[in-house]
Design a protein around this motif. Structure first.
Motif, short mmCIF file in Angstrom:
data_model
loop_
_atom_site.label_atom_id
_atom_site.label_comp_id
_atom_site.label_asym_id
_atom_site.label_seq_id
_atom_site.Cartn_x
_atom_site.Cartn_y
_atom_site.Cartn_z
N ALA A 98 17.87 -50.68 -8.41
CA ALA A 98 19.01 -49.87 -7.96
C ALA A 98 18.57 -48.84 -6.92
O ALA A 98 19.25 -48.63 -5.90
CB ALA A 98 19.65 -49.18 -9.16
N GLU A 99 17.41 -48.21 -7.16
CA GLU A 99 16.92 -47.21 -6.20
C GLU A 99 16.52 -47.87 -4.88
O GLU A 99 16.71 -47.30 -3.80
CB GLU A 99 15.72 -46.47 -6.80
N THR A 100 15.97 -49.08 -4.96
CA THR A 100 15.58 -49.80 -3.74
C THR A 100 16.79 -50.10 -2.87
O THR A 100 16.77 -49.91 -1.65
CB THR A 100 14.88 -51.13 -4.11
N LEU A 101 17.87 -50.59 -3.49
CA LEU A 101 19.08 -50.94 -2.74
C LEU A 101 19.71 -49.69 -2.12
O LEU A 101 20.33 -49.77 -1.05
CB LEU A 101 20.08 -51.63 -3.66
N GLU A 102 19.54 -48.56 -2.79
CA GLU A 102 20.10 -47.32 -2.25
C GLU A 102 19.22 -46.76 -1.13
O GLU A 102 19.71 -46.36 -0.07
CB GLU A 102 20.25 -46.28 -3.36
N ALA A 103 17.91 -46.75 -1.35
CA ALA A 103 16.98 -46.17 -0.37
C ALA A 103 16.70 -47.11 0.80
O ALA A 103 16.29 -46.68 1.87
CB ALA A 103 15.67 -45.79 -1.05
N GLN A 104 16.88 -48.43 0.58
CA GLN A 104 16.57 -49.44 1.59
C GLN A 104 15.10 -49.37 2.03
O GLN A 104 14.77 -49.58 3.20
CB GLN A 104 17.51 -49.30 2.80
N SER A 105 14.25 -49.06 1.07
CA SER A 105 12.81 -48.99 1.36
C SER A 105 12.06 -48.98 0.03
O SER A 105 12.66 -48.99 -1.04
CB SER A 105 12.48 -47.72 2.15
N ALA A 106 10.72 -48.96 0.14
CA ALA A 106 9.88 -48.88 -1.06
C ALA A 106 9.55 -47.43 -1.39
O ALA A 106 8.78 -47.17 -2.33
CB ALA A 106 8.60 -49.69 -0.86
N ASP A 107 10.13 -46.50 -0.65
CA ASP A 107 9.88 -45.07 -0.88
C ASP A 107 10.85 -44.59 -1.96
O ASP A 107 11.85 -43.92 -1.68
CB ASP A 107 10.08 -44.28 0.41
N ILE A 108 10.56 -44.95 -3.21
CA ILE A 108 11.42 -44.62 -4.33
C ILE A 108 10.60 -43.94 -5.42
O ILE A 108 9.38 -43.97 -5.40
CB ILE A 108 12.10 -45.88 -4.91
N ASP A 109 11.30 -43.33 -6.37
CA ASP A 109 10.62 -42.61 -7.45
C ASP A 109 10.01 -43.58 -8.47
O ASP A 109 10.52 -44.68 -8.70
CB ASP A 109 11.60 -41.69 -8.18
N THR A 110 8.91 -43.14 -9.06
CA THR A 110 8.30 -43.87 -10.17
C THR A 110 9.12 -43.63 -11.43
O THR A 110 9.54 -42.51 -11.69
CB THR A 110 6.85 -43.39 -10.39
N VAL A 111 9.36 -44.70 -12.19
CA VAL A 111 10.13 -44.56 -13.42
C VAL A 111 9.23 -44.04 -14.54
O VAL A 111 8.16 -44.60 -14.80
CB VAL A 111 10.76 -45.91 -13.84
N SER A 112 9.65 -42.96 -15.18
CA SER A 112 8.87 -42.37 -16.26
C SER A 112 8.67 -43.37 -17.39
O SER A 112 9.61 -44.02 -17.83
CB SER A 112 9.59 -41.12 -16.78
N GLY A 113 7.43 -43.49 -17.87
CA GLY A 113 7.12 -44.42 -18.95
C GLY A 113 6.72 -45.79 -18.45
O GLY A 113 6.32 -46.64 -19.24
N ALA A 114 6.87 -46.03 -17.14
CA ALA A 114 6.50 -47.33 -16.56
C ALA A 114 5.80 -47.10 -15.22
O ALA A 114 6.12 -47.72 -14.21
CB ALA A 114 7.74 -48.21 -16.37
N THR A 115 4.83 -46.18 -15.25
CA THR A 115 4.13 -45.79 -14.03
C THR A 115 3.38 -46.95 -13.38
O THR A 115 3.47 -47.16 -12.17
CB THR A 115 3.12 -44.66 -14.34
#
Length: 235
Positions: A98-115
């Motif tokens: 979901a974050e990728t589709l919104e950001a349109q890049s790989a510059d997204i946040d790391t998901v807590s608990g799945a670093t």
């Protein structure tokens, strides 16, 4: 007694039509229509696009690999081809997509608990984005017949590194580098992930003066040396 005989005859005669009557039984159809499913509906995407597989990252939790669908340079879908079999990963993947589709890049946040999975996801995703950008650039440069006729392809020398041989092929239009292809490279995940980044930086810098990719120092050095030789050989 004589009167009983006619009565009996009439009774039997009255039953004959009943014995001869056969009710008409309708035949019910047991064949049900099967709904047809189009290939686009079955695959979950009717819009098409360019599908690119990212590199496979071997993490401590397990392999991570993404597949990205592009419309031009726009990311329209992301699918996990490989992922660790952990509840944290299962919960994290939809958030990463979901974050990728919104950001349109790989510059997204790391998901807590799945670093770890997040890191592998972003690296595989970036490799797919870089590969698509390179393909788009090559497609654009080959669209014009006159440009294709003026193109010059030069193979750089093969560099024998401790990881394996490295050799690049560069395509030029005049002084402009329009495409770079790896003819030989080490068979390592780090190299697989690094090559699209090296090519993307080359096309942007239009030279071999580019940054070394972290984790693939030896391959980066061989790449730049082979590329520089190809640039010099072109003249």
């Amino acid at each position: 007694m004589k009167r009983a005989i006619p009565v009996l005859v009439l009774s039997v005669a009255g039953l004959v039509p009943v014995w001869l009557y056969e009710p008409s039984l309708g035949t019910a159809s047991t064949e049900a229509s099967t709904p047809s499913v189009s290939s686009s509906a079955a695959s979950g995407s009717g819009s098409g696009g360019t599908v690119v597989k990212g590199s496979t990252l071997q993490t401590e939790k397990g392999p991570v690999q993404v597949q990205v669908t592009f419309q031009g340079t726009r990311i329209t879908a992301v699918r996990m081809l490989q992922q660790p079999n952990h509840p944290q990963t299962t919960a994290a993947v939809p958030k990463l997509i979901a974050e990728t589709l919104e950001a349109q890049s790989a510059d997204i946040d790391t998901v807590s608990g799945a670093t770890i999975t997040s890191g592998g996801y972003k690296e595989s995703l970036q490799a797919a984005i870089d590969a698509n950008a390179n393909a788009e650039s090559a497609s654009s440069s080959s669209a014009s017949p006159s440009a294709a006729a003026a193109a010059q392809t030069v193979d750089g020398p093969t560099l024998q590194t401790v990881k394996g041989p490295v050799q690049v092929q560069a395509t030029f239009e005049g002084e402009k580098i329009t495409a770079v292809k790896m003819l030989q490279q080490p068979n390592h995940p780090q190299t697989t992930a690094a090559v699209p980044k090296l090519i993307a930086e080359t096309l942007e810098a239009q030279s071999a003066d580019i940054d070394t990719v972290s984790g693939a120092t030896i391959t980066s050095g061989g790449y730049k040396e082979s590329l520089q030789a190809a640039i010099d050989a072109k003249g």
